[in-house]
Every structure is written in C-alpha cells, then in structure tokens.
Design an enzyme around this catalytic site. Sequence first.
Site, PDB file in Angstrom:
ATOM      1  CD  GLU A   1      -5.721  -6.730  14.071  1.00  9.65           C
ATOM      2  OE1 GLU A   1      -4.935  -6.424  13.182  1.00  9.65           O
ATOM      3  OE2 GLU A   1      -6.894  -6.292  14.117  1.00  9.65           O
TER       4      GLU A   1
ATOM      5  CD  GLU B   1      -9.455 -16.134  17.387  1.00  7.60           C
ATOM      6  OE1 GLU B   1     -10.061 -17.220  17.365  1.00  7.60           O
ATOM      7  OE2 GLU B   1      -8.358 -15.972  17.956  1.00  7.60           O
TER       8      GLU B   1
ATOM      9  N   GLY C   1     -21.794 -16.428  31.324  1.00 11.97           N
ATOM     10  CA  GLY C   1     -21.452 -17.684  30.660  1.00 11.97           C
ATOM     11  C   GLY C   1     -20.506 -18.526  31.481  1.00 11.97           C
TER      12      GLY C   1
ATOM     13  CB  CYS D   1      -6.842 -12.704  23.182  1.00 13.89           C
ATOM     14  SG  CYS D   1      -6.199 -12.758  21.503  1.00 13.89           S
TER      15      CYS D   1
HETATM   16  P1  NAD Z   1      -1.376 -18.005  15.677  1.00 15.34           P
HETATM   17  O1  NAD Z   1      -0.716 -18.971  16.594  1.00 15.34           O
HETATM   18  O2  NAD Z   1      -2.705 -18.315  15.094  1.00 15.34           O
HETATM   19  O3  NAD Z   1      -0.398 -17.672  14.464  1.00 15.34           O
HETATM   20  C1  NAD Z   1       0.964 -17.389  14.607  1.00 15.34           C
HETATM   21  C2  NAD Z   1       1.677 -17.879  13.351  1.00 15.34           C
HETATM   22  O4  NAD Z   1       3.013 -17.411  13.365  1.00 15.34           O
HETATM   23  C3  NAD Z   1       1.770 -19.399  13.239  1.00 15.34           C
HETATM   24  O5  NAD Z   1       1.234 -19.806  11.987  1.00 15.34           O
HETATM   25  C4  NAD Z   1       3.278 -19.698  13.321  1.00 15.34           C
HETATM   26  O6  NAD Z   1       3.659 -20.795  12.535  1.00 15.34           O
HETATM   27  C5  NAD Z   1       3.862 -18.405  12.799  1.00 15.34           C
HETATM   28  N1  NAD Z   1       5.228 -18.134  13.216  1.00 15.34           N
HETATM   29  C6  NAD Z   1       5.757 -18.155  14.461  1.00 15.34           C
HETATM   30  N2  NAD Z   1       7.053 -17.793  14.418  1.00 15.34           N
HETATM   31  C7  NAD Z   1       7.356 -17.538  13.131  1.00 15.34           C
HETATM   32  C8  NAD Z   1       8.548 -17.127  12.464  1.00 15.34           C
HETATM   33  N3  NAD Z   1       9.679 -16.870  13.120  1.00 15.34           N
HETATM   34  N4  NAD Z   1       8.500 -16.974  11.128  1.00 15.34           N
HETATM   35  C9  NAD Z   1       7.371 -17.213  10.444  1.00 15.34           C
HETATM   36  N5  NAD Z   1       6.212 -17.602  11.035  1.00 15.34           N
HETATM   37  C10 NAD Z   1       6.214 -17.756  12.358  1.00 15.34           C
HETATM   38  O7  NAD Z   1      -1.451 -16.628  16.500  1.00 15.34           O
HETATM   39  P2  NAD Z   1      -2.586 -15.500  16.402  1.00 15.34           P
HETATM   40  O8  NAD Z   1      -3.812 -15.927  17.098  1.00 15.34           O
HETATM   41  O9  NAD Z   1      -2.659 -15.017  14.997  1.00 15.34           O
HETATM   42  O10 NAD Z   1      -1.908 -14.374  17.312  1.00 15.34           O
HETATM   43  C11 NAD Z   1      -0.749 -13.687  16.880  1.00 15.34           C
HETATM   44  C12 NAD Z   1      -0.521 -12.521  17.831  1.00 15.34           C
HETATM   45  O11 NAD Z   1      -1.600 -11.575  17.702  1.00 15.34           O
HETATM   46  C13 NAD Z   1      -0.485 -12.881  19.313  1.00 15.34           C
HETATM   47  O12 NAD Z   1       0.430 -12.052  19.958  1.00 15.34           O
HETATM   48  C14 NAD Z   1      -1.886 -12.575  19.788  1.00 15.34           C
HETATM   49  O13 NAD Z   1      -1.945 -12.283  21.145  1.00 15.34           O
HETATM   50  C15 NAD Z   1      -2.218 -11.347  18.959  1.00 15.34           C
HETATM   51  N6  NAD Z   1      -3.638 -11.148  18.734  1.00 15.34           N
HETATM   52  C16 NAD Z   1      -4.444 -12.201  18.450  1.00 15.34           C
HETATM   53  C17 NAD Z   1      -5.797 -11.988  18.202  1.00 15.34           C
HETATM   54  C18 NAD Z   1      -6.700 -13.146  17.909  1.00 15.34           C
HETATM   55  O14 NAD Z   1      -7.918 -12.901  17.862  1.00 15.34           O
HETATM   56  N7  NAD Z   1      -6.220 -14.355  17.711  1.00 15.34           N
HETATM   57  C19 NAD Z   1      -6.330 -10.690  18.241  1.00 15.34           C
HETATM   58  C20 NAD Z   1      -5.456  -9.625  18.500  1.00 15.34           C
HETATM   59  C21 NAD Z   1      -4.126  -9.867  18.741  1.00 15.34           C
END
Ligand code: NAD
Length: 432
Positions: free
Chosen positions: A151, A155, A255, A262
């Site tokens: 992904e 954000e 900054g 991330c």
């Molecule tokens: P987050 O912590 O916001 O969300 C993760 C969700 O997964 C939580 O709501 C949690 O309750 C749920 N979860 C965990 N284990 C579970 C299970 N077994 N069954 C059901 N639900 C479960 O995380 P995020 O920021 O969305 O990031 C998710 C992944 O995507 C990470 O690996 C991150 O590095 C990657 N990523 C994040 C972004 C970003 O901008 N936040 C961008 C690209 C990639």
Amino acid sequence: MQIGIIGTGYVGLPTGVGLAELGHKVICIDRELSKIEKLQRGEVTLFEDGLEELLKKNLKNGNISFTTSMQEGVAGADIVLIAVGTPPHPVTKEADMKYVHAAATELAQYLDGYTVIATKSTVPVGTGDDIEMLISKRNPEAKFDVVSLPEFLREGFAVYDFFNPDRIVIGTDSDKAKEVLTELYKPFAEKSRILFVKRRSSETIKYASNAFLAMKIHYINEMADFCEKAHADIDEVAKGMGLDSRIGNKFLNPGPGYGGSCFPKDTHAMYFMAKQNGVELTLIDAAIKGNEKRKQNIAEKIIAKVSNVKNAKIAVLGLAFKGGTDDCRESPAMEIITELLKSEMKIIAYDPKGMANAKELLDDKICYADDMYSVAHGADILVILTEWDDFKSYDLSRIASTMRTKNIFDTRNLLNCDIANKLGFSYCRIGN
Ligand code: NAD
C-alpha cells in the site's frame, strides 16, 4: 467481486470504503469490537478527508459491512486483503509479524473455493512464503495464492490516493492471481501504472521506497543545519534543488524530523532485514540515528529560546505527525513534548484533528486548547510542530498582545518572517 479485509485501520478502512465505492461487496473484519460497532453506525474511527461521506453512502447501499467474525469476512471471498499492523519489535526493532501470522492462521480454516490472499501490510521479504506455509498447514485442502500488494497511500490523502494511485505493485508469479487482480484494478488501468513483479521484489519495493523517502527528509534536514551555520536559506536551497527533475521538489521540506507509523518503523525494519541478509545499509542507518537525534536537538533549541525554563509556558501548534491526519503515532511532536516535559515546562497544545489521539499517548501531562489562538495566551514561546494548512494563514496580530513573550519557533517554516518581525516577534525557523 466479494472482498474480505482484515484490519480496519489507516490502510484497511479507506481501502475497504474505496473498493465498495467501485461496486465490490466488501466485508471488513477487525477484532476490536468497539471499532466495528462505530463503523456499523457509519462513524469513522480515524480522520481522513472525504472518508465519512463515502462510508455512510456505501453502508446505505449495502456494498460495505463490518464484522468481528473472520468466518463472515473470509468465507466465499474472491480476495482477502491482510491490512493488520506490523509494529516494530520493542527490542530488535524488526517488523513484528505476530498480527499478520495470527490473521493468516485464523483465516485459513474459512477459505472455500479459490481465493487470492493479498498482503497490504508492510512486511519483510519472504513473508508471502510464511503466510503460504501457515495457511497450508492449517488447511491443506485450501486453494489459494498469496500475493504481495503493498500500500502506497499517504495518510491525509488516503481517499484521494485510493482513487488516483500513481502505481499499483502486484507481487506474484501465479497467472490465476494475476487474472483476479487485473480484474480488480481494471478501473485504474488507464491512469495508473500497474506493475507485476516477483512477490519478493514487491515486498522489497515498499520498504525500499519508504526508506528512500525517509532518507530524503533526513538529507534536507541536514542541509538545513548546514544553512543555519553557513547563513544560507534552506527554503531557497530546496527550491533550487527541486527544480532539477532528477531530484524533484517533493520531500524537500525541512522540519523536526520524520515520524508517523511508517517511516520510523520501516527504516528500522529495512535495516534489520538487510543485516539478516548480510548487507549493511549505512545510509539508512545514518538516517535513523540522525532523525532520532534531531527531535532532541529541536527540544534543546526550544529550551534555549526560553529565559526562565522552570516557569515557562510553551504553546504548541500541531500534535499529529503531519497535516491532514489525526495520527500521532511516532509524531515528532510527541517526542519533542516528552523531551520538554523533562524540564518541567508547562505545555499547552492545539491540533485540529490529533488531540484525542495525543491525549491517549500523553494523558494529562499537558493541557489542550480549544483553538489555535487561545493556545498562545500567556505563553513564553509558540512552537509550530505540524504543517497543518490552517497554520499557514495564522494571524499573528491576534496573539501579539496575549503572549507573555513574543517568541516563535516555527519548525515547519510556515509563517512569514517579515510579518512576524514587524509585529515585534522574535521569530526562529529551520535552516535560516
Ligand atoms: P492500524 O494499527 O491503524 O490498523 C490495524 C488494524 O488491524 C487494527 O484495527 C487492529 O485491531 C486490526 N487487527 C490486528 N490483528 C487483527 C486480526 N487478527 N484480525 C482482525 N483485525 C486485526 O494499522 P495501519 O496504519 O492501517 O497499518 C496497517 C499496515 O499497513 C502496516 O503494516 C503498515 O505498515 C502498512 N501501511 C500503513 C500505511 C499508513 O499510512 N498507515 C501506509 C502504507 C502501509
């Protein structure tokens, strides 16, 4: 298509809502019941511009639903997306895979018919192999392919980025999985570059990209330090550099250091992963160390600008790790504030969207203001830590007579130096 999404966080929720808007039947699964109940009521659990409207619309037309039941979300799905967290391990800082592994193990038993399992979470190279093994072990009969689908959304722009991706990277050697994902991404085929690569290349592309962006930020921050000593102006330098199309003008804003959920974790994970493979990534190592030190340096600079530290009142504008989001995870603001609190300073802060999340991280160690002007009342210094658009048009004349000392430290270079000086402020920015 029927799509199950595991994890409704900053990635899973906008992705689910976006796919529902494209007409797919999406079931989002999260193990946090309170999140699911809120989402079922059409209330967003995180701030992203435009998300709430799309969520409500697609709940109403039945394209999206929310559940805590893995079975409900996985059984019958054509595609299951894994979008759970991969936080840093507290000691080694490698990516902690416990949530991904748990999700893979749990979903395995509910697979029926051919299913594409696509990993949206950022995961170390080789994770696809591990997921494949975990699923086959739990359900030897299952017919599936595991695909890496990193992904790249930003954000604060997650909804926009979902509908306007600059690239879609798909890591698989399976023709069947390629067919399913080509169909899924058909609406983007004309405007976005769709890149099919090996699964391990795809897993690496995500980390290599984030680490590169983190290094670019670290680079411009070091140039800013140089400009301060050499009496040059980093904003002019960055502009001149950015006009070179080989360099590009993005990620050249100096900054208080990079943050968020991330870059800090992904640089550490990339470094760790390379070390395990016998490769020393010296540039990434330098960025990690320099970025950590930077936040401490900024806190020291703030303290140096205040005359009576013991009774000082610091007004902070911005808590989220960047503008446009409520996400405060690894926010430079959190770390700088934590550093300032060691000097027993009184801190009052304001953020347009991040205050609820900041309160969870900082408790009542600081106070929170109702708006971006009252925060400065009686303060000895106003510190800008997040680049919210609202702050760019901040009217300094409204706080000129309310601050105890007319003192500003703008770590995002948002304000106009001449106006600040004219109004009698001592105005300090980065790299100038
Ligand atoms: P987050 O912590 O916001 O969300 C993760 C969700 O997964 C939580 O709501 C949690 O309750 C749920 N979860 C965990 N284990 C579970 C299970 N077994 N069954 C059901 N639900 C479960 O995380 P995020 O920021 O969305 O990031 C998710 C992944 O995507 C990470 O690996 C991150 O590095 C990657 N990523 C994040 C972004 C970003 O901008 N936040 C961008 C690209 C990639």
